[in-house]
Design an enzyme around this catalytic site. Structure first.
Site, PDB file in Angstrom:
ATOM      1  N   LYS A 101      37.057  -1.145  -8.873  1.00 48.84           N
ATOM      2  CA  LYS A 101      37.635  -0.766 -10.162  1.00 48.84           C
ATOM      3  C   LYS A 101      36.875  -1.517 -11.250  1.00 48.84           C
ATOM      4  CE  LYS A 101      41.271   1.819 -11.425  1.00 48.84           C
ATOM      5  NZ  LYS A 101      41.727   3.061 -10.812  1.00 48.84           N
TER       6      LYS A 101
ATOM      7  N   GLY B 209      55.874   7.649 -19.061  1.00 47.19           N
ATOM      8  CA  GLY B 209      54.460   7.851 -19.365  1.00 47.19           C
ATOM      9  C   GLY B 209      54.085   9.314 -19.323  1.00 47.19           C
TER      10      GLY B 209
ATOM     11  N   GLY C   6      50.912  10.660 -20.181  1.00 47.85           N
ATOM     12  CA  GLY C   6      49.467  10.841 -20.286  1.00 47.85           C
ATOM     13  C   GLY C   6      49.051  12.076 -19.512  1.00 47.85           C
ATOM     14  N   ASN C   7      47.778  12.155 -19.152  1.00 52.09           N
ATOM     15  CA  ASN C   7      47.284  13.350 -18.460  1.00 52.09           C
ATOM     16  C   ASN C   7      48.074  13.649 -17.197  1.00 52.09           C
ATOM     17  OD1 ASN C   7      45.299  13.791 -20.360  1.00 52.09           O
ATOM     18  ND2 ASN C   7      43.746  12.615 -19.253  1.00 52.09           N
ATOM     19  N   VAL C   8      48.283  12.623 -16.367  1.00 53.46           N
ATOM     20  CA  VAL C   8      49.002  12.833 -15.105  1.00 53.46           C
ATOM     21  C   VAL C   8      50.473  13.139 -15.373  1.00 53.46           C
ATOM     22  CG1 VAL C   8      49.725  11.779 -12.935  1.00 53.46           C
ATOM     23  CG2 VAL C   8      47.399  11.419 -13.790  1.00 53.46           C
TER      24      VAL C   8
END
Length: 358
Positions: free
Chosen positions: A80, A180, A182-184
């Site tokens: 990462k 959350g 976001g994209n996911v």
């Protein structure tokens, strides 16, 4: 700052500190393990409070990628990278190209992709400096943005979790709290809404929350409320370490199953969830859909139906972990960790034997 003695060092093979004065780049590339293959994992750009916080995030996330890739039976190790977002204005493309040169210097031992704070567009910039990048725009043999696949895997994992804990084969009428958007998180909400689930949502960006309320009839709550709302499932889809001794006591759900990495603040928190009777879907198992898609891209073997089938199999993999945890009286987190570490250890031993034979 300590590295080798850091609590999260966990026998990392290599930790690279990157500095480019001209662009302001400060980054950390952490390679936890290459026993199963090149270390693969996204690049996170975040405004960290300190260098120590950035290092801890890189170490925790890279180890998580080793476990994730092992449990998904991928020929990839775990790595990462984190970029400490500069204060004030800066030349983002130049900074990303400098990061790309750092990735390239590792000679393929690390393969990067998008993560929190980076995008497909950012990966295309990084691609100008290195071939060791994935998650690019869709083209023949490429999968593009991995977030829809991550969401699909989480969706499959939520269904498996609900089946195991609640004995239900449908999500219709269930209440799912999503932290959350976001994209996911957005892709996940679309699938959950389609199945008739009732949504409770929160996000730091109020425009995302408003969109969720308008599109899915979701109930909006504050950032501090989401972890204590009454629901059937809590799906953490933001940053990690949200499950700790304090927050676990406030949970009002029978299932935690979401996309965020490193949801447990400490290893003991998996057992805390078990003691409370809460079923936890280990994060690196349920959120592996994106890296499954990326692995096919890396190998130039991307075939949509094959990838989807492997991502949807995440549900069955979780079901096996749940059953084994019940049988052994262990937390699902402990069982998943043990299984993943056994795969990595076996690969490392095989590699050592082969090297000695050569």
């Amino acid at each position: 700052m300590t590295v080798f003695s850091a609590a999260d060092f966990s026998d990392h093979e290599q930790v690279v500190f990157v500095r480019d004065a001209e662009t302001g780049l400060k980054a950390i590339i952490a390679l936890h393990s290459t026993a199963l293959g090149p270390a693969a994992g996204g690049c996170r750009m975040w405004r960290y409070a300190s260098e120590e916080e950035a290092l801890r995030d890189a170490l925790r996330l890279s180890r998580g990628m080793s476990l994730k890739n092992a449990m998904a039976d991928l020929a990839l190790g775990g790595g990462k990278s984190v970029i400490m977002a500069p204060e004030g204005s800066y030349d983002r493309p130049a900074l990303l190209r400098a990061f790309g040169r750092a990735v390239n210097s590792l000679g393929g031992r690390y393969i990067t992709a998008e993560d929190v704070g980076t995008s497909v567009a950012d990966m295309l910039v990084i691609r100008q400096e290195t071939a060791h990048v994935s998650g690019l725009n869709s083209e023949p043999g490429k999968g593009g943005d991995p977030s829809p696949y991550t969401a699909l895997g989480v969706y499959s994992g939520i269904k498996a979790s609900v089946r195991h804990k609640l004995g239900k084969d449908s999500l219709a009428g269930l209440t799912i709290a999503v932290q959350g958007l976001g994209n996911v998180g957005r892709h996940l909400c679309t699938m959950l809404h389609r199945d008739g689930a009732k949504l409770i949502v929160t996000d730091i960006a109020q425009d995302r929350v408003k969109s969720a309320v308008d599109a899915w009839g979701a109930k909006a709550v504050g950032l501090d409320e989401i972890l204590s709302v009454e629901a059937d499932v809590l799906a953490p889809c933001a940053l990690g370490a949200v499950l700790n001794a304090q927050t676990i006591d406030t949970l009002n759900v029978p299932v935690v199953a979401g996309a965020a990495n490193n949801q447990l603040a400490t290893a003991e928190d998996g057992e805390r969830l078990r003691q409370r009777g809460i079923l936890y879907a280990p994060d690196y198992v349920i959120n592996a859909g994106g890296i499954i898609a990326v692995s096919h891209e890396i190998l130039n073997q991307f075939d949509e139906p094959t990838v989807i089938a492997k991502v949807e199999a995440i549900g069955a993999r979780l079901a096996g972990i749940f059953s084994q945890a019940d049988k052994e009286g262990q937390s699902t987190a402990a069982v998943a960790d043990r299984l993943a570490e056994e795969k990595i250890a076996a690969a490392r031993k095989s590699s050592t034997v082969a090297s000695r034979a050569a």
